[in-house]
Design a protein around this motif. Structure first.
Motif, PDB file in Angstrom:
ATOM      1  N   SER A 258      30.287  19.694 -43.743  1.00 45.36           N
ATOM      2  CA  SER A 258      30.519  20.902 -43.046  1.00 45.36           C
ATOM      3  C   SER A 258      30.706  19.990 -41.947  1.00 45.36           C
ATOM      4  O   SER A 258      31.494  19.820 -41.390  1.00 45.36           O
ATOM      5  N   LEU A 259      29.923  19.656 -41.300  1.00 44.94           N
ATOM      6  CA  LEU A 259      30.200  18.242 -39.954  1.00 44.94           C
ATOM      7  C   LEU A 259      31.051  17.238 -40.680  1.00 44.94           C
ATOM      8  O   LEU A 259      32.275  16.269 -39.897  1.00 44.94           O
ATOM      9  N   LEU A 260      31.192  16.896 -41.469  1.00 46.74           N
ATOM     10  CA  LEU A 260      31.898  15.356 -41.898  1.00 46.74           C
ATOM     11  C   LEU A 260      33.608  15.720 -41.910  1.00 46.74           C
ATOM     12  O   LEU A 260      34.289  15.132 -41.549  1.00 46.74           O
ATOM     13  N   ILE A 261      33.763  16.332 -42.372  1.00 47.49           N
ATOM     14  CA  ILE A 261      35.065  17.650 -42.445  1.00 47.49           C
ATOM     15  C   ILE A 261      35.290  17.842 -41.042  1.00 47.49           C
ATOM     16  O   ILE A 261      37.091  17.432 -40.981  1.00 47.49           O
ATOM     17  N   ALA A 262      34.234  18.538 -40.442  1.00 51.59           N
ATOM     18  CA  ALA A 262      35.112  18.377 -38.806  1.00 51.59           C
ATOM     19  C   ALA A 262      35.346  17.614 -38.636  1.00 51.59           C
ATOM     20  O   ALA A 262      36.274  17.098 -37.783  1.00 51.59           O
TER      21      ALA A 262
ATOM     22  N   PRO B 179      34.213  23.168 -33.289  1.00 49.31           N
ATOM     23  CA  PRO B 179      33.839  24.175 -33.273  1.00 49.31           C
ATOM     24  C   PRO B 179      34.102  25.063 -34.023  1.00 49.31           C
ATOM     25  O   PRO B 179      34.354  25.646 -35.554  1.00 49.31           O
ATOM     26  N   GLY B 180      35.965  24.756 -33.995  1.00 55.53           N
ATOM     27  CA  GLY B 180      37.724  25.828 -35.289  1.00 55.53           C
ATOM     28  C   GLY B 180      36.898  24.596 -35.997  1.00 55.53           C
ATOM     29  O   GLY B 180      37.281  25.612 -37.388  1.00 55.53           O
ATOM     30  N   MET B 181      36.710  23.567 -36.313  1.00 49.23           N
ATOM     31  CA  MET B 181      36.893  23.277 -37.978  1.00 49.23           C
ATOM     32  C   MET B 181      35.725  23.700 -38.487  1.00 49.23           C
ATOM     33  O   MET B 181      36.123  23.828 -39.835  1.00 49.23           O
ATOM     34  N   ILE B 182      34.805  23.037 -37.913  1.00 49.78           N
ATOM     35  CA  ILE B 182      33.602  23.951 -39.122  1.00 49.78           C
ATOM     36  C   ILE B 182      34.230  25.292 -38.731  1.00 49.78           C
ATOM     37  O   ILE B 182      33.041  25.219 -40.166  1.00 49.78           O
ATOM     38  N   SER B 183      34.566  26.367 -38.608  1.00 45.58           N
ATOM     39  CA  SER B 183      34.647  27.255 -39.100  1.00 45.58           C
ATOM     40  C   SER B 183      35.850  27.395 -39.775  1.00 45.58           C
ATOM     41  O   SER B 183      35.641  28.763 -40.696  1.00 45.58           O
ATOM     42  N   THR B 184      37.060  26.488 -40.117  1.00 53.87           N
ATOM     43  CA  THR B 184      38.142  26.037 -40.633  1.00 53.87           C
ATOM     44  C   THR B 184      37.482  26.306 -42.354  1.00 53.87           C
ATOM     45  O   THR B 184      38.088  26.701 -42.882  1.00 53.87           O
ATOM     46  N   GLU B 185      36.254  24.878 -41.803  1.00 53.29           N
ATOM     47  CA  GLU B 185      36.035  25.274 -43.328  1.00 53.29           C
ATOM     48  C   GLU B 185      34.383  26.040 -43.898  1.00 53.29           C
ATOM     49  O   GLU B 185      35.304  26.109 -45.106  1.00 53.29           O
ATOM     50  N   ALA B 186      34.294  26.442 -43.595  1.00 53.86           N
ATOM     51  CA  ALA B 186      33.529  28.084 -43.692  1.00 53.86           C
ATOM     52  C   ALA B 186      34.391  28.736 -44.679  1.00 53.86           C
ATOM     53  O   ALA B 186      34.303  29.491 -44.986  1.00 53.86           O
TER      54      ALA B 186
END
Length: 360
Positions: A158-162, A287-294
């Motif tokens: 998650s953090l890598l993608i974000a 945080p938006g990127m983490i939520s989008t990946e999830a």
């Protein structure tokens, strides 16, 4: 024998009303605050500051850098300190995921059939989803995979993608915003219309469609590129507005008159001026990127098994939330804490580095 009356001496000691005696009739006495203050006592130190003035230890020193002011403000906010600690903890957990899973004794792909009961539909053995000394966060139903190993490796994904998607968004948005704001004219028109087109496009639908048809590709790389492509216009708009307000400043005109080219002006004069809002906006993007990946993983078009992901684990746990609620609670709590910590930290940095932008 006659005596001569004494002549009054001008050097007589001053009376209680001052050296000149009592005030003349009809005149008001001098106010106390108009009299000169006595010298401070060396034993007690200088007098206290007047009401309404800041004490010397909190006064901002002239020439303080924005980073020094940011560190000073962050140290004064307990909630921000806690958020920063949580963010650093998640980053450390993601960086050391292989060692942490090895410390727990299980890999994220290893099955433990002894931890589930085949006669109960593969439910974990023991209370709270099988939490114990062998499995610190319990196990997955049916498979028996260790939840602790999968959660820490999910943080890594998650953090890598974000972070990678945020880097693409910030780099592309900053370059486009500076170019549009500084050069203006046709360059500004083309880039502004491209921003409007990208922001008006249904990005989530396009992401789902693209990730659904792309099967034999690196899912992490593809998700990073797709999320980054649709995220840059927001940063570009912020940077363009800041550049428009900076390109006519005196120091920019002085650099232009001195013979500096556009590249030197953009990198030496304009870019440092927009760095504060960009950094503040960057921390709010994560945080938006983490939520989008999830969300994409939850919908089944993101990271695919056996690669662990928080969104994927939450999607799989929906079928077991009644019989094994811990399988749903643990990844959800980690996702919630990560998004909340990054959001609070981003809000604080925005208020400090871009106070005018935070009020609009």
């Amino acid at each position: 024998m006659t005596t001569t009356p004494p002549v009054p001496d001008d050097r007589a000691a001053p009376g209680p009303d001052g050296p000149d005696g009592p005030p003349a009739p009809g005149t008001a006495p001098a106010p106390a605050h108009s009299l000169p203050d006595p010298d401070p006592d060396p034993d007690t130190g200088p007098a206290a500051p007047a009401p309404g003035t800041a004490p010397p230890d909190v006064a901002v020193a002239p020439g303080s850098s924005p980073w020094r002011l940011a560190r000073r403000e962050l140290r004064r906010r307990p909630a921000v300190r806690v958020s920063l600690a949580v963010v650093l903890l998640f980053v450390l957990m993601a960086a050391t995921a292989p060692w942490l899973s090895a410390l727990g004794g299980w890999s994220p792909h290893e099955f433990d059939k002894s931890a589930v009961d085949p006669y109960l539909g593969g439910q974990p053995v023991g209370a709270l989803g099988g939490i114990g000394t062998d499995h610190w966060f319990g196990v997955e139903p049916v498979t028996g995979r260790d939840l602790f190993a999968r959660v820490v490796h999910g943080a890594q994904v998650s953090l890598l993608i974000a972070f990678a998607a945020t880097a693409i968004v910030v780099a592309a948005g900053t370059a486009a915003g500076i170019a549009a704001g500084y050069f203006g004219g046709r360059t500004d028109t083309v880039l502004s219309r491209l921003m409007d087109l990208t922001m008006s496009f249904p990005s989530l639908i396009f992401m789902i469609a693209l990730l659904s048809v792309a099967k034999d590709v690196n899912r992490i790389l593809l998700m990073t590129a797709v999320i980054g492509v649709f995220g840059w216009p927001g940063v570009a708009r912020v940077v363009r507005g800041q550049t428009l307000s900076l390109k006519h400043r005196e120091y920019v005109d002085a650099a232009r008159v001195a013979g500096s080219g556009p590249w030197r002006i953009l990198t030496r004069e304009i870019l440092p001026g927009v760095s504060g809002p960009v950094i503040a906006y960057t921390t709010l993007l994560v945080p938006g990127m983490i939520s989008t990946e999830a969300a994409l993983s939850y919908l089944g078009v993101g990271v695919r098994p056996p690669t662990p992901s928080w969104g994927q684990m939450i999607a799989e746990s929906v079928a077991y939330y009644e019989t094994d609620p811990m399988y749903f609670v643990i990844p959800s709590v980690f996702l919630f804490l990560a998004v909340l910590a990054f959001t609070l930290l981003g809000d604080a940095l925005r208020d400090i580095l871009d106070p005018r932008g935070g009020r609009t």
